[in-house]
Scaffold this active site. Sequence first.
Site, PDB file in Angstrom:
ATOM      1  N   GLY A  17       0.782  -1.226   0.000  1.00 55.16           N
ATOM      2  CA  GLY A  17       0.000   0.000   0.000  1.00 55.16           C
ATOM      3  C   GLY A  17       0.814   1.276   0.000  1.00 55.16           C
ATOM      4  CG  ASN A  19       2.281   3.272  -5.692  1.00 51.45           C
ATOM      5  OD1 ASN A  19       2.717   4.277  -6.246  1.00 51.45           O
ATOM      6  ND2 ASN A  19       2.886   2.095  -5.764  1.00 51.45           N
ATOM      7  CG  MET A  97      -0.475  -7.845  -7.360  1.00 49.96           C
ATOM      8  SD  MET A  97       0.334  -6.679  -8.500  1.00 49.96           S
ATOM      9  CE  MET A  97       1.494  -7.797  -9.267  1.00 49.96           C
ATOM     10  NE  ARG A  98      -7.057 -11.788  -6.941  1.00 46.00           N
ATOM     11  CZ  ARG A  98      -6.978 -13.119  -6.962  1.00 46.00           C
ATOM     12  NH1 ARG A  98      -7.436 -13.799  -7.995  1.00 46.00           N
ATOM     13  NH2 ARG A  98      -6.454 -13.768  -5.957  1.00 46.00           N
ATOM     14  CG  LEU A 100      -9.816  -4.840 -12.691  1.00 46.66           C
ATOM     15  CD1 LEU A 100      -9.968  -3.352 -12.458  1.00 46.66           C
ATOM     16  CD2 LEU A 100     -10.575  -5.633 -11.630  1.00 46.66           C
ATOM     17  CG  HIS A 116       3.460  -1.968 -15.322  1.00 45.95           C
ATOM     18  ND1 HIS A 116       3.052  -3.211 -14.899  1.00 45.95           N
ATOM     19  CD2 HIS A 116       4.583  -2.166 -16.050  1.00 45.95           C
ATOM     20  CE1 HIS A 116       3.895  -4.122 -15.341  1.00 45.95           C
ATOM     21  NE2 HIS A 116       4.834  -3.513 -16.044  1.00 45.95           N
ATOM     22  CD  GLU A 181       5.548   1.952  -8.652  1.00 48.81           C
ATOM     23  OE1 GLU A 181       5.510   1.095  -9.531  1.00 48.81           O
ATOM     24  OE2 GLU A 181       5.280   1.697  -7.466  1.00 48.81           O
TER      25      GLU A 181
HETATM   26  C1  GAR Z   1       3.922  -1.224  -7.224  1.00 55.16           C
HETATM   27  O1  GAR Z   1       5.299  -1.209  -7.438  1.00 55.16           O
HETATM   28  C2  GAR Z   1       3.165  -1.318  -8.527  1.00 55.16           C
HETATM   29  O2  GAR Z   1       3.833  -0.694  -9.568  1.00 55.16           O
HETATM   30  C3  GAR Z   1       3.089  -2.809  -8.732  1.00 55.16           C
HETATM   31  O3  GAR Z   1       2.827  -3.320  -7.455  1.00 55.16           O
HETATM   32  C4  GAR Z   1       3.498  -2.511  -6.495  1.00 55.16           C
HETATM   33  C5  GAR Z   1       2.545  -2.234  -5.345  1.00 55.16           C
HETATM   34  O4  GAR Z   1       3.224  -1.643  -4.289  1.00 55.16           O
HETATM   35  N1  GAR Z   1       2.061  -3.137  -9.667  1.00 55.16           N
HETATM   36  C6  GAR Z   1       2.188  -4.046 -10.629  1.00 55.16           C
HETATM   37  O5  GAR Z   1       3.187  -4.713 -10.790  1.00 55.16           O
HETATM   38  C7  GAR Z   1       0.967  -4.201 -11.530  1.00 55.16           C
HETATM   39  N2  GAR Z   1       1.306  -4.942 -12.711  1.00 55.16           N
HETATM   40  P1  GAR Z   1       2.433  -0.914  -3.125  1.00 55.16           P
HETATM   41  O6  GAR Z   1       1.405  -1.894  -2.582  1.00 55.16           O
HETATM   42  O7  GAR Z   1       3.501  -0.613  -2.097  1.00 55.16           O
HETATM   43  O8  GAR Z   1       1.805   0.328  -3.680  1.00 55.16           O
END
Ligand code: GAR
Length: 212
Positions: A17, A19, A97-98, A100, A116, A181
Site C-alpha cells: 500500500g 502507493n 494484482m488481478r 479486471l 506499472h 511511483e
Molecule cells: C507497485 O510497485 C506497482 O507498480 C506494482 O505493485 C506494487 C505495489 O506496491 N504493480 C504491478 O506490478 C501491476 N502490474 P504498493 O502496494 O507498495 O503500492
Amino acid sequence: MSAVTPFRLGVLGSGRGSNFVAIADAIAAGKIPAEISLVLSDVETAGILVEARSRQLAARYIAPGKFRTRLEDGIEQEYVATLRDAGANFIVLAGFMRVLKDPFLRAFPDRIVNIHPSLLPAFPGLAAWQQALDYGVKITGCTVHFVTAGVDTGAIIGQQSVAVLDTDTAATLHARIQAAEHELYPRCLAALARDEITRIGRRVVPRTSSVN
Ligand code: GAR
C-alpha cells in the site's frame, strides 16, 4: 470554475500500500482535489487495508474466488456494487494484482487507472523490475495508464524514468522505482482530477495542446 464531477476514489490493492499512502498523503496535503471513498483488497492481510484503516478510511476485503489472476465473475460484480455503494466514481489500481474484465471495465469507462513498474510498453506483467534487470536495460521506470482489457496496454498518462545501476539488485531497483511511483501517481491523479488532460486516441495530452 471546473464543471467536473469531484473525484471520489475507489482504491484497489493487493500489497503493502505504499502507493496508496502517497496518494492519501497528497490528498490530505491538498495536492489532489479528490476524496477516497473506499479501499478494497483481494488479500485479507494486505498492508493497504491496514494503512486505510489507520487513516479512518473505509476499507474492505472481498475474497477473489477460485482464480489466481482474475476475479470470479460474480465476485467482480460484487466489487463493482461495493464501489458504487460507497460512492466511488473513479478507480485507482495501486498494486492490485488481478486483471479486471467486464463488467468492471464497463462500469467505470475511461475512469480506471493503474501504475506499472516499468516504462510501458516494455516489460508488462509480473515483476517488471526483475524483467528490466534480466534484459539489461540501462533505463527503466514507471508508468501510469488507463486500464483496458489488455494487460498493461491502455493509453499512457505519465511516465518517470529510473536509471538502472550496475550494482542494482532486484530489491534496490524496485525500491527506486517505487520512490518514482510515489511522485508520479499523485501528479497524474492531480492532473486528471483537475481535468487538465484529455485523451486523443492513445495520446493523453494537456487540454490546451493541439494534437493532430
Ligand atoms: C507497485 O510497485 C506497482 O507498480 C506494482 O505493485 C506494487 C505495489 O506496491 N504493480 C504491478 O506490478 C501491476 N502490474 P504498493 O502496494 O507498495 O503500492
